[in-house]
Enzyme design. Structure first.
Site, PDB file in Angstrom:
ATOM      1  CG  HIS A  75      -1.131   6.954   8.375  1.00  9.96           C
ATOM      2  ND1 HIS A  75      -0.243   5.949   8.057  1.00  9.96           N
ATOM      3  CD2 HIS A  75      -2.366   6.409   8.300  1.00  9.96           C
ATOM      4  CE1 HIS A  75      -0.919   4.828   7.818  1.00  9.96           C
ATOM      5  NE2 HIS A  75      -2.204   5.085   7.961  1.00  9.96           N
ATOM      6  CE  LYS A 106     -14.453   3.884   1.616  1.00  9.04           C
ATOM      7  NZ  LYS A 106     -13.847   2.614   1.209  1.00  9.04           N
ATOM      8  CD  GLN A 159      -3.067  -0.635   2.285  1.00 10.55           C
ATOM      9  OE1 GLN A 159      -2.684  -0.613   3.444  1.00 10.55           O
ATOM     10  NE2 GLN A 159      -4.337  -0.446   1.960  1.00 10.55           N
TER      11      GLN A 159
END
Length: 581
Positions: free
Chosen positions: A325, A405, A321
């Protein structure tokens, strides 16, 4: 490619076609029992249990023939309303329908649709008669666990699609052939990019060409992140159960995690990078002056996926991935989201990928945090999108369990839609991990956090790029950028190697095809391998210190000075030029 679900007429037509498929299967396989048959973006499917029998693609012609026969019978499709007792009697021989019925309340009116001897539970609507369903095609068959649970019976899922006209169906079939030629599994094997093995189902092996491409992609990714103020970290692949309990993954995601017991302590291989990122932030004290903190990680994760769902690089169990963050103050939130939107736009434009954005809101169940926090988070995303002037649509109930999201849906060269990037606003993990920063008054405050991915996963994004470019990558991304082809390997090799040396010296990935094969064969091989730039070297090129350039997919050749070609190639690599075929 049209989205069948979003086109009202095609939606109804394909929904009716799912019933026609089940009707035909029931005539051919009287023992058949049926689960559900919904409309999907690219047609419809029906899940069915045929007992000891099975359906393969070789059976499609006879099923389609039966579907056409029922269509010509012009059977009226009528809505029937049943009590629960009547429904249980009507479907007494189909355990899957009984399961659906038994979930309903005692006083609930149950709707079904009947066409001749066939009846099916359904809310509708449907076309008036079977004769309206004419231009269809069965596409594929796969396995699907009942209710998506690997502990349940494996059903057969038959996919199909229906259009209003024969012309539209033929256009779709031509599109299917184009998509088949671009299949990333086929091209991945032909171009030596990756392999799959039963020793690690769903866990891709990157071959040398694939690693070269991947490194080119990751190098650009890293440079762009550093230019935008990100810093990189790396967190462990395996972490203890206690961490996943704090994050909430153990309670919400355990069934998709690989676990192990070491020294009487339970561990899990990470399915996500987030908890590790929390620990990295918490490792030091942070002032408001340190924020925003943009922490990026190329994290290798593992998730359990049912074997029947695995699909090349698109659905895997092991992947990387491109996580980030971001930690910030509440006042910085809107500007950070706008910055991310600009960054995503910049990266997708490199590949010529257009995209749309969906805002996914709070799930109905299994979410963490208060409704008030969710409402505020959703509003913050809406406000940032509006401020950035980005259009979006709402996708209700599809948020992550920890926050709403933004999902980025890219459109490839065949007009297909792929879910790639995501931006997730999370007020819950900072609370669970007790993350703080010290504000200008010396008081501890809770940071706001964004999860962010642009590719989604390296593996899946490369799969998308393989199909988007049909394996003919732009020069900057291609594993082999230049193939040098001497006309006669006996007389022209010295200059060919001189060209190779000059290209390699400036970082251009090049190779000399010095095999003792005819020129035509070597030219065809370079085209077959989709090498973007091919240099033909003969007597004239030796005399002039030039090269004869032929691009992939073209027959024309262009003679130019060697130094001129080097400048051209470096310019295309630097500017990431996409050469239109």
């Amino acid at each position: 490619m049209i989205n069948i679900k979003e086109d009202e007429k095609l939606n109804v037509l394909n929904h009716s076609s799912a019933h026609l498929l089940a009707h035909a299967v029931k005539r051919l396989y009287p023992q058949a029992q049926f689960w559900v048959g919904p409309v999907i973006e690219d047609g419809f499917y029906y899940d069915m249990d045929l007992g000891d029998a099975s359906i393969s693609e070789e059976d499609f012609p006879k099923i389609e023939q039966m579907m056409r026969k029922i269509s010509k019978e012009d059977k009226r499709i009528t809505r029937v309303e049943l009590t629960k007792e009547e429904a249980l009697e009507e479907f007494k021989d189909d355990l899957y329908k009984l399961d659906l019925i038994n979930r309903l309340g005692e006083d609930e009116v149950i709707s079904a649709y009947r066409q001749a001897e066939f009846i099916d539970l359904c809310r509708g609507p449907h076309v008036e008669t079977t004769k309206k369903i004419k231009f269809f095609k069965l596409l594929k068959v796969s396995g699907a666990y009942w209710k998506g649970d690997a502990n349940n019976q494996m059903l057969q899922r038959v996919y199909g699609i229906t259009f209003e006209t024969q012309e539209d169906l033929e256009k779709y079939e031509a599109w299917l052939e184009a998509a088949k030629a671009r299949d990333h599994k086929k091209l991945g094997k032909e171009l030596g990019l990756f392999m799959l093995s039963e020793y690690g189902p769903g866990m891709p092996f990157w071959l040398p060409n694939g690693m070269t491409l991947r490194h080119a992609l990751e190098d650009v990714y890293r440079k762009m992140h550093l230019n935008r103020g990100y810093v990189f970290c790396e967190t462990p692949t395996m972490l203890s159960k206690e961490l996943w309990e704090i994050s909430g993954h153990w309670g919400n995601y355990k069934d998709n995690m690989y676990t192990s017991t070491i020294e009487d302590r339970e561990f899990a291989i990470k399915p996500m990078n987030c908890p590790g990122g929390m620990l990295v932030y918490k490792n030091g004290l942070h002032s408001y002056r340190d924020l925003p903190m943009r922490l990026a990680e190329m994290g290798h994760v593992h998730r359990y996926e049912a074997s029947g769902a695995l699909n090349g690089l698109f659905r895997v169990r092991s992947f990387t991935q491109d996580d980030a963050h971001l930690f910030m103050t509440q006042e910085q939130l809107q500007s950070e989201i706008i910055e991310i939107l600009d960054f995503i736009d910049e990266i997708y434009s490199i590949f010529g990928l257009e995209y749309t954005i969906e805002l996914s809101t709070r799930p109905e169940a299994n979410y963490i945090g208060t409704v008030e926090i969710w409402d505020a988070s959703e509003q913050a995303l809406k406000d940032a999108m509006d401020a950035a002037g980005k259009p979006y649509k709402i996708n209700p109930g599809d948020g992550a369990f920890y926050g709403p999201k933004l999902d980025f849906k890219v459109r490839d060269s065949l007009n297909r839609i792929w879910q790639c990037g995501t931006v997730q606003l999370d007020n819950n993990l900072p609370e669970r991990f007790d993350l703080v920063y010290v504000d200008e008054k010396g008081e501890k405050k809770r940071p706001v956090m964004l999860h962010r991915a642009i590719f989604g996963s390296i593996e899946r994004f490369i799969g998308i790029l393989i199909e988007h470019f049909g394996g003919a990558f732009p020069v900057w991304l291609s594993p082999l950028q230049v193939e040098v082809i001497p006309v006669n390997t006996e007389f022209h090799m010295d200059y060919a190697n001189e060209v190779l040396e000059k290209l390699n010296a400036v970082g251009i990935r090049a190779h000399v095809d010095g095999r003792n094969e005819k020129l035509g064969y070597r030219l065809r091989e370079a085209q077959k391998n989709k090498t973007p730039l091919q240099l033909i070297i003969g007597e004239k090129e030796i005399e002039d210190k030039s090269v004869n350039l032929r691009r992939y997919g073209e027959r024309d050749q262009n003679s130019m000075d060697l130094n001129e070609f080097v400048e051209l190639a470096l310019k295309e690599i630097k500017e990431k030029t996409i050469h239109q075929l």
